[in-house]
Design a protein around this motif. Structure first.
Motif, short mmCIF file in Angstrom:
data_model
loop_
_atom_site.label_atom_id
_atom_site.label_comp_id
_atom_site.label_asym_id
_atom_site.label_seq_id
_atom_site.Cartn_x
_atom_site.Cartn_y
_atom_site.Cartn_z
N MET A 49 -11.32 -21.35 -31.00
CA MET A 49 -12.01 -19.82 -31.15
C MET A 49 -11.73 -19.12 -29.77
O MET A 49 -11.63 -17.67 -29.81
CB MET A 49 -13.36 -20.13 -31.52
CG MET A 49 -13.65 -20.51 -32.97
SD MET A 49 -15.48 -21.13 -33.41
CE MET A 49 -16.06 -19.48 -33.10
N SER B 205 -11.81 -12.35 -24.32
CA SER B 205 -11.52 -11.36 -25.03
C SER B 205 -10.98 -10.07 -24.17
O SER B 205 -10.25 -9.37 -24.28
CB SER B 205 -12.43 -11.05 -26.26
OG SER B 205 -11.65 -10.35 -27.22
N LEU C 265 -4.31 -19.54 -36.02
CA LEU C 265 -5.44 -19.94 -35.17
C LEU C 265 -6.70 -19.91 -36.19
O LEU C 265 -7.55 -20.99 -36.38
CB LEU C 265 -5.79 -19.18 -34.05
CG LEU C 265 -5.24 -19.36 -32.82
CD1 LEU C 265 -5.48 -18.42 -31.65
CD2 LEU C 265 -5.51 -20.94 -32.31
N THR C 266 -6.58 -18.91 -37.24
CA THR C 266 -7.64 -18.87 -38.25
C THR C 266 -7.50 -20.14 -39.05
O THR C 266 -8.44 -20.46 -39.79
CB THR C 266 -7.76 -17.36 -38.84
OG1 THR C 266 -6.43 -17.09 -39.33
CG2 THR C 266 -8.06 -16.17 -37.91
N GLN D 150 -9.10 -19.43 -27.81
CA GLN D 150 -7.72 -18.66 -27.90
C GLN D 150 -7.50 -17.48 -28.77
O GLN D 150 -6.98 -16.68 -28.54
CB GLN D 150 -6.88 -19.88 -28.23
CG GLN D 150 -6.57 -21.13 -27.23
CD GLN D 150 -5.90 -22.24 -27.77
OE1 GLN D 150 -5.79 -22.60 -29.17
NE2 GLN D 150 -5.50 -22.96 -26.93
N LEU D 151 -8.49 -17.55 -30.06
CA LEU D 151 -8.37 -16.40 -30.77
C LEU D 151 -8.98 -15.33 -30.42
O LEU D 151 -8.44 -14.31 -30.18
CB LEU D 151 -9.14 -16.96 -32.20
CG LEU D 151 -9.10 -15.88 -33.30
CD1 LEU D 151 -8.06 -15.52 -33.79
CD2 LEU D 151 -10.18 -16.28 -34.29
N SER D 152 -10.07 -15.68 -29.48
CA SER D 152 -10.86 -14.38 -28.94
C SER D 152 -10.03 -13.79 -27.68
O SER D 152 -10.04 -12.65 -27.46
CB SER D 152 -12.26 -14.88 -28.21
OG SER D 152 -12.09 -15.54 -27.30
N ILE E 114 -2.48 -15.03 -34.50
CA ILE E 114 -4.02 -15.06 -34.96
C ILE E 114 -4.08 -15.72 -36.28
O ILE E 114 -4.83 -16.56 -36.49
CB ILE E 114 -4.29 -13.58 -35.07
CG1 ILE E 114 -4.33 -12.99 -33.56
CG2 ILE E 114 -5.58 -13.59 -35.60
CD1 ILE E 114 -4.79 -11.41 -33.70
N ASN E 115 -3.11 -15.64 -37.06
CA ASN E 115 -3.24 -16.26 -38.44
C ASN E 115 -3.19 -17.89 -38.19
O ASN E 115 -3.92 -18.42 -38.92
CB ASN E 115 -2.07 -15.81 -39.25
CG ASN E 115 -2.30 -14.49 -39.75
OD1 ASN E 115 -3.53 -13.87 -39.59
ND2 ASN E 115 -1.25 -13.50 -40.09
#
Length: 481
Positions: free
Chosen positions: A209, A83, A178-179, A211-213, A175-176
């Motif tokens: 997670m 991140s 990935l969530t 990739q999201l971070s 982001i959406n």
């Protein structure tokens, strides 16, 4: 005869468990280059013994589970440092763009334009031709070039902001996705782990997670059922069990540069909760900081230069007299405030209409250029600088000449860029070190798996040999009947 069947059962279980071991090793080898894959290991245990007159008798091997080899602590660090790297990368690129725009090493820049402008007044002050028409025209040309330079730099910096804003708008759908993917994997993991560990599904979720971070700083917590909850740093939930909330972009009515710039909000039913100020890391955090802090600071530095330049020149110019006997005229259009002074800087209409309005003298005599000399001497004159928010109050900035401040602005951007690059390089090394630690724990070793296969092959052949021996013994027994 019954004991022979028991031996046969032991050998059959041995062959079955060994087959699963070979399959596990083959699965590891097949995924040696799969991103996020964790090495898996077969876990076995001796079969529950049976009691006989001779004592407890073994019943062979039992398959317990297939476990994945992973280090939870390293995974957490990878998320956190990933991140930070995402934010560092974006800010490094933004500062590099700002530095390139203000770069004076590859060609004449703002300092050169300022010097040319002051030089033109110096030439006018030393002109010997009555009226100095050529020198007056040169002053207007140099002034217009300076105005154009400020306008061009301001426009380029604002274009960088627009590019960063587009990056924010593009990051939110990613982001959406990935969530939503994490919520979907939560559902599959919970359903699978009723029976056995969902090793591959957990690898997929960990990769999602990470990739999201990289996009946004998040916190995660695993529930007892195996599902993870994902929240933003302010606690706003993004994933709860099998449901994911959506990030959306809205306008920024209070943004002084563009009210249409994107703000980020969590959509919860029909409500929107603005979380823009709470996103401090990840690529999205880097984009927001670059758009709302780094580039605006560079623009306001230009505004400070433009405002103080116009203010100092106008103050002296108003005290002089033009060749047309006019006085009290501004040279630049008087800026209303420091904010947006660079974008709005322009030559005053009276100067554009006639070079005779340039107040070069203290009288209107054609060879009186004494005020032009005072204007030229502004080049090295230090005074407290007005900063954004100052006018109409007193100047609160450092005491510098315009040229000194221009040099300081450019130098400061360069220093920020170098510091940010060092931070990015260091963060890259930290992440590489963590990735190396993960690979040493969870990575697949072809040599290790090959050795394991050879061992399993030998075990399978030995179990098959037991089956063959039992079969021969059973044939012998049947032959006696």
């Amino acid at each position: 005869m019954s004991s022979l069947f028991g031996i046969l059962g032991v050998a059959e279980r041995g062959m079955s468990v060994t087959s699963l071991g070979i399959r596990t090793a083959g699965h590891n080898i097949a995924n040696v280059n799969t991103e996020g894959f964790s090495q898996q290991r077969q876990v076995t245990a001796p079969g529950f013994p049976i009691n006989t007159d001779a004592g407890p008798l073994g019943t062979g091997v039992e398959q317990l589970t297939i476990e994945r080899i992973t280090d939870f602590f390293v995974q957490r660090q990878l998320m956190r440092e990933g991140s930070r790297l995402g934010a560092n990368d974006t800010q490094t690129q933004a500062l590099r763009e700002i530095e390139t725009i203000l770069d004076e090493q590859s060609g004449p820049g703002l300092s050169a334009a300022l010097s040319s402008f002051y030089d033109s007044f110096d030439d006018l002050a030393n002109a010997t031709t009555p009226g100095a028409p050529v020198e007056r025209a040169a002053v207007v040309t140099a002034g217009q070039a300076l105005v154009d330079q400020f306008g061009s730099l301001d426009a380029q910096l604002r274009d960088v902001m627009v590019g960063l804003d587009n990056g924010i708008a593009n990051a939110v759908p990613a982001i959406n996705e990935l969530t939503a993917r994490i919520a979907e994997l939560n559902e599959q993991i919970v359903a699978t782990e009723v029976r056995a560990p969902a090793n591959d599904l957990r690898d997929m979720r960990e990769l999602a997670m990470r990739q999201l971070s990289e996009l946004v700083d998040v916190q995660s917590y695993e529930n007892d059922d195996g599902a993870v909850a994902v929240t933003l740093s302010n606690g706003a939930a993004l994933v709860e069990g099998t449901s994911a909330k959506t990030l959306v972009t809205t306008g920024s009515p209070g943004n002084p540069f563009n009210p249409g710039f994107a703000s980020v909000a969590v959509q919860d039913g029909g409500n929107l909760f603005d979380v823009t100020a709470d996103i401090g890391s990840g690529r999205l955090g880097g984009l927001l900081r670059s758009r709302d802090t780094l580039v605006p600071a560079a623009i306001r530095s230009l505004d400070t230069l433009a405002y103080n330049l116009a203010n100092s020149v106008n103050t002296v110019h108003q005290g002089g007299v033009g060749l047309d006997a006019s006085t009290g005229n501004d040279f630049f259009t008087a800026p209303a405030a420091v904010e947006d002074a660079a974008a709005n800087l322009a030559l005053d209409a009276t100067i554009l209409a006639s070079t005779d309005a340039i107040a070069a003298g203290t009288t209107s005599q054609s060879l009186d250029n004494r005020n032009a000399q005072t204007l030229a001497e502004l080049r090295g004159q230090r005074s407290a600088l007005f900063l954004p928010g100052d006018p109409p109050g007193p100047a609160s900035g450092p005491s510098r000449s315009i040229l000194e401040h221009a040099g300081a602005v450019i130098s400061d951007i360069g220093q920020q860029s170098r510091t940010q690059q060092l931070s990015f390089d260091q963060q890259t090394r930290i992440l590489e070190g963590l990735q190396s630690r993960r690979d040493s724990v969870s990575g697949v070793s072809i040599d290790e798996e090959t050795t394991r296969l050879i061992e399993l092959q030998a075990a399978f052949q030995a179990n098959a040999r037991v089956v063959s021996v039992v079969d021969t013994l059973m044939q012998d027994v049947l032959g006696l009947i």
